[in-house]
Design an enzyme around this catalytic site. Sequence first.
Site, short mmCIF file in Angstrom:
data_model
loop_
_atom_site.label_atom_id
_atom_site.label_comp_id
_atom_site.label_asym_id
_atom_site.label_seq_id
_atom_site.Cartn_x
_atom_site.Cartn_y
_atom_site.Cartn_z
N LYS A 1 1.02 -0.75 -0.19
CA LYS A 1 0.01 -0.16 -0.29
C LYS A 1 0.96 1.21 0.21
CE LYS A 1 -4.65 -0.87 1.84
NZ LYS A 1 -5.49 -0.08 2.79
N GLU B 1 -19.56 -7.04 8.25
CA GLU B 1 -20.70 -6.73 9.60
C GLU B 1 -21.56 -7.11 9.60
OE1 GLU B 1 -18.77 -3.08 6.10
OE2 GLU B 1 -19.70 -5.60 6.06
N ARG C 1 -26.04 -4.20 4.88
CA ARG C 1 -25.05 -5.58 4.86
C ARG C 1 -25.00 -6.34 6.00
NH1 ARG C 1 -21.01 -5.51 0.97
NH2 ARG C 1 -20.30 -7.84 1.53
#
Length: 620
Positions: A280, A365, A393
């Site tokens: 990243k 979630e 979700r």
Amino acid sequence: MIETIKSPADLRKLPIVILPEIAGEIRDQMLKTVSRSGGHLASSLGSVELSIAIHYVFNTPKDILLWDVGHQTYPHKMLTGRFDRFPTLRQFGGLSGFPNKDESPEYDPFTCGHSSTSISNALGMVIARDLKNETNKVIAVIGDASLAGGMSFEALNHAGHMAKDVVVILNDNERSISKSVGALSRYLNRIIAAPTYNKIRLDVEKLVKRIPRWGFRAYRAARKLEEGLKNLLMPGMLFEELGFRYFGPIDGHNITQLVTTFRNLIDLHEPILIHVITKKGKGYKFAENDPAAFHGTGPFDLETGKKADAGGQISFTQAFGDKIAQLAGMDPKIVGITAAMLDGTGFGKFAAVFPERFFDVGISEEHAVGLGAGLARGGFRPVITIYSTFLQRGYDQMIHDVCLQNLPVIFCLDRAGLVGEDGPTHHGVFDIAYMRNMPNLTFMAPASPEELKKMLEFAFTVNGPVAMRYPKGSALPGGNIDAPIRLGKAEVLRTGRDVAIVALGSMAGAAMESASLLSNKGFEATVVNARFIKPLDEELITSLCKEIKKIVTIEDGILEGGFGSSVLEFIEKASLNGVKVRRIGLPDAFIEHGKRSELFSKYNLTPPAICDVIVKEVLT
């Protein structure tokens, strides 16, 4: 060079030695743009070489490419005819920060922004391809965090079972592999990925199976030996057991290695998972050193990496973070839960002080809600803080595991309403409509960060499920922080004889300013800070309907099934005749990206626009 690439076909005309130069130019343009506009920088910096290699080897757009979530697609956009428009990234009317089917139907099959969907979508497109007797490839690129989502494993399980020709590229930007294992893995990968190996493997399988009586037994033994070696030396046996051929890990910043691997595997016609290791923030030292800070960033100084000072009032998120840490210090039963949003939800202070009582479940979630239900049943007071759009979700778990059980779980929905530049996949505009019909749920919306603190404290006095929605940033002044929170009771902020404005949450400040503008025009308005979506303050609504008879509701959610609808439903139920009601909110549509101020202006949620609507449609 990048300016000459109008499509991947142009990229494929270049010699491979030029590709690192293209990668550098993409990073330069990305940094220039995102430093001005903000955006998801670290993930996209990490996917530059991977994006180039995919488009260089696979015949996109005939070969279909799907990106999970889409945080990492800035290089993809530049390579697919959108380089010239890239400076408009995340601006009103400009390029979306995520894949967008309306922006590029050829190269973005799905508009997306939520995680763990790509493998299911890819498998569906593979099945459609086969039913049409077509031969194109379908590639899904998914990050290691998204792979943890349950939907990804459901899709892997199904795809492996069907043994379809699908390519999954795992973009792993968190795990590292030691040098010795990494070197051996690269060596094994070169052997296993080579076309000669795969041809010999298939020929040997056919030959061994033909041996009378012992053929299949010998074949099974050979497979066990191969799997045993892989299990010992490689980290991919989980995927092999699910029915995928595993290749990797591969250096995701080595274009030559990526291109060679993809070319070696392109003629295989079975489920394939290619494990790619990326970093990243690659190529920008500040993002490499602190990728979390540059995951989703606002504008920043390129030379120093310092972000522009937001300044201004305390945000709703900051107010939540301060208050939940304070309350947890007084009650050891309070536990915190989030889904890969530690900093974004303001849980940082809580997690630092009470690490044993804080649970970041990753991008899961549904599990977050189920976990909270279990903790509540075990005698604790869980606070689940998730962005409004992502709590969608966990809808079934909210109903089945929490509300049906009437458990004291507190849901804090950050980023409710219009979030701005992240667009339709991130606007939290559906929560009122999908939650206000849940039995046993108390549902609140604070007008200000200070009121949020009071509501959070009040939530712990309710013996059942509670939800509270609040927007990104702060809000216009609205609400009386000295007025106590009482269950199902709204707050009258000012009185007037001509019209009653009932505002929800952060819209209370806009309602107050609208009332001042109406006063300048000779009209006096009563303004109500609704505070509660459920239960509704029926006593006050009845009084307003009888005394004023002109009611305006304001909310930053969709009107269909929203707060205004609940007011209309009550007026009908109570047979309050002769009442004129005008609801102001968002239409039945997916709202585009842009600055919050631009979107509020377009959808008539600014004080001047609200005033005009009331004058033209209610008072005259």
